[in-house]
Scaffold this active site. Structure first.
Site, PDB file in Angstrom:
ATOM      1  N   GLY A  28     103.952  44.041 -16.362  1.00  0.00           N
ATOM      2  CA  GLY A  28     104.555  44.474 -14.933  1.00  0.00           C
ATOM      3  C   GLY A  28     103.873  45.065 -14.481  1.00  0.00           C
ATOM      4  N   ASN A  29     104.379  45.692 -13.538  1.00  0.00           N
ATOM      5  CA  ASN A  29     103.502  46.808 -13.366  1.00  0.00           C
ATOM      6  C   ASN A  29     104.152  48.276 -11.805  1.00  0.00           C
ATOM      7  OD1 ASN A  29     103.763  46.162  -9.854  1.00  0.00           O
ATOM      8  ND2 ASN A  29     103.016  43.868 -10.832  1.00  0.00           N
TER       9      ASN A  29
END
Ligand code: C5P
Length: 236
Positions: A28-29
């Site tokens: 993810g980020n």
């Protein structure tokens, strides 16, 4: 005076995408989705018909906005393309660039590979570039660029490579601004050059960006005339 966007259909993407490695782990980020949600909220207040394609974020749906929740880049692409045709697409999502080639159906055991583990990743589809190059292309396609260095050069590169009309650039890695923060500092790059939107709350920058969007559409003969009766935004 707040200009009306009544009669326009605007599709906005926001938030991160999560790319599953196995049933419990993902790539993810740090995107919070706040910028895209602020744009969707402001566009709806201005009377636009707004569809918000949201990655996994913990934000309430803005009033008057239709929302589709997605998780991965592939799902986001599908939802965005299904939302077309539209007058405007604003790609504010931080789409993962890579996704596991073979997501595992069972939790991976750390004992399986010894001391190291290699992830086999493949590129995700570039949603923004696909929207900008397809037959049902919106009249205005706007992308974002989050960079830690060489902001202007990267933004101009994306403007050209992805065939979009505007790139909204922000410097990430600056304390109190960008990912996760309530504030941001934005510069818009388009065929005419660059326009500094300044620094401030994302809610305020969203309004300034929509003013630019409106001006650009009006120049192309596609935007409603200014409507002074719309109340201004409430400050967050
Ligand atoms: O190339 P980069 O990821 O920096 O470009 C950012 C812009 O491209 C953003 O508008 C983002 O929403 C969009 N993008 C996309 N699909 C991808 C990667 C980025 O739509 N796979």
């Amino acid at each position: 005076m707040t200009v009306s966007l009544g009669g326009l259909r605007i599709v906005v993407s926001a938030g991160p995408t999560f790319e599953d490695i196995d049933p419990v782990r993902f790539i993810g980020n740090r995107s919070s989705g706040k910028m895209g949600f602020a744009i969707a909220a402001a566009a709806a207040r201005r009377g636009a018909d707004v569809l918000l394609v949201a990655g996994p974020v913990a934000l309430p749906t803005p009033g008057g906005v239709q929302r589709v929740d997605v998780r991965s880049a592939a799902q986001m692409r599908e939802a965005v393309l299904a939302a077309l045709p539209a007058d405007v697409y604003i790609g504010a999502a931080a789409v993962a660039d890579f996704t596991p080639r073979f997501p595992a159906t069972h939790k991976l055991k750390k004992s399986a590979g010894g001391d190291a583990m290699l992830l086999d990743l493949v590129r995700t589809p570039d949603i923004l570039a696909q929207v900008a190059t397809q037959a049902r292309r919106p009249r205005l396609v706007v992308g974002f660029a989050a960079e830690t260095q060489d902001l202007a050069r990267s933004a101009r590169g994306k403007l050209h490579d992805k065939r979009v009309d505007m790139i909204v650039a922000n410097q990430v890695g600056v304390a109190g601004s960008g990912f996760e923060a309530d504030d941001n500092a934005l510069t818009v790059f388009d065929a005419d050059g660059s326009h500094a939107l300044g620094a401030g709350p994302k809610t305020q920058l969203a309004e300034r960006l929509l003013d630019l969007v409106h001006a650009r559409l009006q120049r192309a003969g596609a935007a409603p005339a200014p409507n002074p009766t719309i109340p201004g935004p409430t400050q967050a």
